[in-house]
Design a protein around this motif. Structure first.
Motif, PDB file in Angstrom:
ATOM      1  N   LYS A 127      68.283 111.800  44.419  1.00  0.00           N
ATOM      2  CA  LYS A 127      68.658 112.772  45.448  1.00  0.00           C
ATOM      3  C   LYS A 127      67.418 113.360  46.102  1.00  0.00           C
ATOM      4  N   LEU A 128      66.405 113.625  45.294  1.00  0.00           N
ATOM      5  CA  LEU A 128      65.147 114.161  45.821  1.00  0.00           C
ATOM      6  C   LEU A 128      64.494 113.179  46.776  1.00  0.00           C
ATOM      7  N   VAL A 129      64.412 111.918  46.385  1.00  0.00           N
ATOM      8  CA  VAL A 129      63.781 110.900  47.226  1.00  0.00           C
ATOM      9  C   VAL A 129      64.533 110.777  48.548  1.00  0.00           C
ATOM     10  N   HIS A 130      65.836 110.704  48.471  1.00  0.00           N
ATOM     11  CA  HIS A 130      66.645 110.590  49.693  1.00  0.00           C
ATOM     12  C   HIS A 130      66.436 111.795  50.591  1.00  0.00           C
ATOM     13  N   GLY A 131      66.410 112.995  49.990  1.00  0.00           N
ATOM     14  CA  GLY A 131      66.272 114.215  50.780  1.00  0.00           C
ATOM     15  C   GLY A 131      64.908 114.333  51.440  1.00  0.00           C
ATOM     16  N   VAL A 132      63.846 114.043  50.698  1.00  0.00           N
ATOM     17  CA  VAL A 132      62.498 114.148  51.259  1.00  0.00           C
ATOM     18  C   VAL A 132      62.301 113.116  52.360  1.00  0.00           C
ATOM     19  N   PHE A 133      62.755 111.901  52.129  1.00  0.00           N
ATOM     20  CA  PHE A 133      62.627 110.860  53.148  1.00  0.00           C
ATOM     21  C   PHE A 133      63.375 111.264  54.411  1.00  0.00           C
ATOM     22  N   GLY A 134      64.619 111.722  54.251  1.00  0.00           N
ATOM     23  CA  GLY A 134      65.411 112.121  55.409  1.00  0.00           C
ATOM     24  C   GLY A 134      64.777 113.263  56.176  1.00  0.00           C
ATOM     25  N   THR A 135      64.242 114.245  55.463  1.00  0.00           N
ATOM     26  CA  THR A 135      63.585 115.377  56.117  1.00  0.00           C
ATOM     27  C   THR A 135      62.408 114.915  56.961  1.00  0.00           C
ATOM     28  N   LEU A 136      61.574 114.065  56.404  1.00  0.00           N
ATOM     29  CA  LEU A 136      60.389 113.606  57.125  1.00  0.00           C
ATOM     30  C   LEU A 136      60.756 112.757  58.337  1.00  0.00           C
ATOM     31  N   VAL A 137      61.776 111.918  58.201  1.00  0.00           N
ATOM     32  CA  VAL A 137      62.196 111.100  59.333  1.00  0.00           C
ATOM     33  C   VAL A 137      62.742 111.981  60.459  1.00  0.00           C
ATOM     34  N   ARG A 138      63.560 112.963  60.102  1.00  0.00           N
ATOM     35  CA  ARG A 138      64.110 113.868  61.126  1.00  0.00           C
ATOM     36  C   ARG A 138      63.018 114.674  61.818  1.00  0.00           C
ATOM     37  N   GLN A 139      61.957 114.981  61.091  1.00  0.00           N
ATOM     38  CA  GLN A 139      60.847 115.733  61.678  1.00  0.00           C
ATOM     39  C   GLN A 139      59.932 114.859  62.536  1.00  0.00           C
ATOM     40  N   GLY A 140      60.201 113.556  62.561  1.00  0.00           N
ATOM     41  CA  GLY A 140      59.349 112.644  63.321  1.00  0.00           C
ATOM     42  C   GLY A 140      57.982 112.452  62.693  1.00  0.00           C
ATOM     43  N   ALA A 141      57.937 112.447  61.387  1.00  0.00           N
ATOM     44  CA  ALA A 141      56.665 112.304  60.668  1.00  0.00           C
ATOM     45  C   ALA A 141      55.952 111.017  61.079  1.00  0.00           C
ATOM     46  N   ALA A 142      54.639 111.079  61.104  1.00  0.00           N
ATOM     47  CA  ALA A 142      53.820 109.908  61.436  1.00  0.00           C
ATOM     48  C   ALA A 142      52.565 109.927  60.580  1.00  0.00           C
ATOM     49  N   LEU A 143      52.018 108.743  60.348  1.00  0.00           N
ATOM     50  CA  LEU A 143      50.763 108.622  59.616  1.00  0.00           C
ATOM     51  C   LEU A 143      49.597 108.673  60.597  1.00  0.00           C
ATOM     52  N   PRO A 144      48.529 109.364  60.242  1.00  0.00           N
ATOM     53  CA  PRO A 144      47.391 109.473  61.164  1.00  0.00           C
ATOM     54  C   PRO A 144      46.664 108.139  61.310  1.00  0.00           C
ATOM     55  N   GLU A 145      46.038 107.976  62.457  1.00  0.00           N
ATOM     56  CA  GLU A 145      45.166 106.822  62.699  1.00  0.00           C
ATOM     57  C   GLU A 145      43.785 107.327  63.084  1.00  0.00           C
ATOM     58  N   PRO A 146      42.748 106.860  62.420  1.00  0.00           N
ATOM     59  CA  PRO A 146      42.771 105.935  61.288  1.00  0.00           C
ATOM     60  C   PRO A 146      43.191 106.629  60.008  1.00  0.00           C
ATOM     61  N   PRO A 147      43.451 105.874  58.939  1.00  0.00           N
ATOM     62  CA  PRO A 147      43.825 106.475  57.672  1.00  0.00           C
ATOM     63  C   PRO A 147      42.691 107.324  57.093  1.00  0.00           C
ATOM     64  N   THR A 148      43.062 108.171  56.138  1.00  0.00           N
ATOM     65  CA  THR A 148      42.108 109.052  55.463  1.00  0.00           C
ATOM     66  C   THR A 148      41.639 108.402  54.161  1.00  0.00           C
ATOM     67  N   LEU A 149      40.346 108.419  53.922  1.00  0.00           N
ATOM     68  CA  LEU A 149      39.823 107.912  52.654  1.00  0.00           C
ATOM     69  C   LEU A 149      40.137 108.895  51.521  1.00  0.00           C
ATOM     70  N   PRO A 150      40.324 108.410  50.298  1.00  0.00           N
ATOM     71  CA  PRO A 150      40.479 109.320  49.160  1.00  0.00           C
ATOM     72  C   PRO A 150      39.259 110.235  49.046  1.00  0.00           C
ATOM     73  N   ASP A 151      39.479 111.488  48.690  1.00  0.00           N
ATOM     74  CA  ASP A 151      38.390 112.471  48.644  1.00  0.00           C
ATOM     75  C   ASP A 151      37.203 112.028  47.784  1.00  0.00           C
ATOM     76  N   PRO A 152      37.417 111.519  46.554  1.00  0.00           N
ATOM     77  CA  PRO A 152      36.249 111.133  45.752  1.00  0.00           C
ATOM     78  C   PRO A 152      35.395 110.056  46.416  1.00  0.00           C
ATOM     79  N   VAL A 153      36.055 109.112  47.078  1.00  0.00           N
ATOM     80  CA  VAL A 153      35.322 108.040  47.761  1.00  0.00           C
ATOM     81  C   VAL A 153      34.569 108.596  48.961  1.00  0.00           C
TER      82      VAL A 153
END
Length: 429
Positions: A127-153
């Protein structure tokens, strides 16, 4: 009777997996193997994708690799839509990473991305996975370009190389690298769409199934990143003896053999040497191949040329293997650097007076490059750098002032880029 691939997975009290679910289940296993157990993505693939048809195996790999390229940004989205941050190793977080990377980066329709992931989680987390996914899709979530490197790297690389390198690395990780071919005979190049950045090299315009490319069966070429081909190029043509140390999977051995050297190729891994045997047979080239631990083995006599492409953290091939961004720690870098020092000291004794020693690592860590060179020269006054000249390198790539070569992520970015490497050529007096 052989087991049919993609047989629906059934456990006690559960329905069998529906279409598309086995590939996502394998992708989850791959992410778990890299992030929780520290395994290399390729190392974990056979186990995680066991029983899958080739297409599903490829899909699982593509999903996991893309998730690893964009992991910090995926996690930031997930955390923005939950009241409390999920544990890093929570199955719900893994499932959301897989669903979101499909929908936001791989072009999978949202309903397919979530419906094939929900069977991977049970009970409340579903239920949590379905809810979080649905919320982000409705909000028009997008991934930034370019991607972010992990902090330690990012912190480690910024300390070594500065702001521009971080920007270049983030752009480089966004796109898998092109397919490079090294030609057995530059005078007989296959008629393929692409561009040559050095003699005997071809960078294809489009990726394709390797075994289906013109000239494969005839042994006209082998797959080898252009950066990885430079160490053997620096040895050049010859008719004497050459040692290729840590030789597997064998591209450098093939280069040396094609350049006329009598090559002895040594590697500790018999399984990885199997590909070298196959490529020698396919190309019609000859080399003596030995499976041995270089810390115990030694040649009968010194060689005219020695190539040590040493074991390393492999952080320079993060475009091709994004798992290194998440599983390589300072402790591993230190361990690899210590091994390189031992191997370099042994390899130095196997070079004839007047002969050449080429040392290289596909690493972006100074401990596995510049620091190794300084330590080696301090302890081996009989060796000096034989400077690399610009005409030995692709146009736009220049050696360092001391004559060594450091390839960073921005190199030839406009032409498809290069893997990260440190390379130096040394001559024994």
């Amino acid at each position: 009777m052989s087991k049919a691939p993609n047989r629906p997975r059934r456990t006690r009290g559960q329905e069998p997996d529906g279409p598309g679910v086995p590939a996502r289940r394998a992708a989850l296993k791959l992410l778990d193997a890299v992030l929780r157990r520290g395994l290399a993505l390729e190392q974990a693939l056979d186990s995680a994708a066991s029983g899958l048809a080739p297409n599903d195996r490829g899909l699982a790999h593509a999903i996991a690799a893309e998730a690893l390229r964009r992991l910090p940004d995926l996690d930031a989205l997930i955390d923005s839509a939950t009241q409390r941050d999920l544990p890093d190793d929570a199955k719900a977080r893994f499932a959301l990473r897989i669903a979101l990377v499909q929908a936001l980066a791989l072009g999978t329709p949202g309903h397919a991305a979530i419906s094939t992931v929900l069977p991977l989680v049970d009970g409340g987390p579903r239920k949590l996975v379905h809810g979080v996914f649905g919320t982000l899709v409705r909000q028009g979530a997008a991934l930034p370009e370019p991607p972010t490197l992990p902090d330690p790297v990012a912190l480690r690389w910024h300390a070594a190389w500065g702001d521009q390198m971080i920007e270049d690395a983030e752009r480089a990780v966004a796109v898998p690298p092109p397919l490079d071919l090294t030609l057995r005979d530059p005078a007989h190049a296959p008629d393929l769409p692409g561009k040559s950045l050095l003699p005997g090299h071809l960078r294809l315009d489009e990726k394709a199934l390797v075994t289906g490319i013109e000239g494969y069966a005839e042994g006209d070429w082998w797959v080898q990143d252009l950066a990885a081909s430079i160490p053997a190029r620096l040895i050049g043509k010859g008719s004497g003896t050459a040692l290729d140390l840590c030789a597997a999977p064998g591209g450098k051995t093939l280069q040396l053999a094609a350049a006329g050297w009598a090559v002895t190729a040594v590697d500790v891994s018999e399984s990885r040497l199997a590909r070298l045997h196959e490529n020698l047979e396919r190309t019609g080239l000859a080399a003596t191949v030995i499976a041995a631990d270089l810390l115990e083995w030694q040649p009968r006599e010194p060689a005219d040329a020695v190539l040590l492409d040493a074991p390393c953290s492999a952080t320079g091939i993060f475009r091709r293997h994004p798992d290194v961004l998440h599983r390589v720690r300072p402790s591993l870098i230190a361990e690899m650097a210590a091994l390189q020092s031992r191997l370099l000291d042994r390899a130095a004794a196997w070079v004839k007076p007047g002969g050449i020693l080429v040392f290289s690592t596909c690493s972006l860590e100074p401990q596995e490059g510049e620091a190794q060179l300084a330590r080696f020269l301090a302890g081996h006054p009989e060796f000096a750098i034989a400077p690399i000249s610009p005409n030995e390198l692709p146009e736009g790539v220049t050696p360092r002032e001391d004559g060594s070569l450091r390839l960073l992520p921005g190199a030839l970015a406009e032409s498809g880029g290069l893997d990260g490497f440190f390379i130096v050529r040394l001559r024994r007096s």
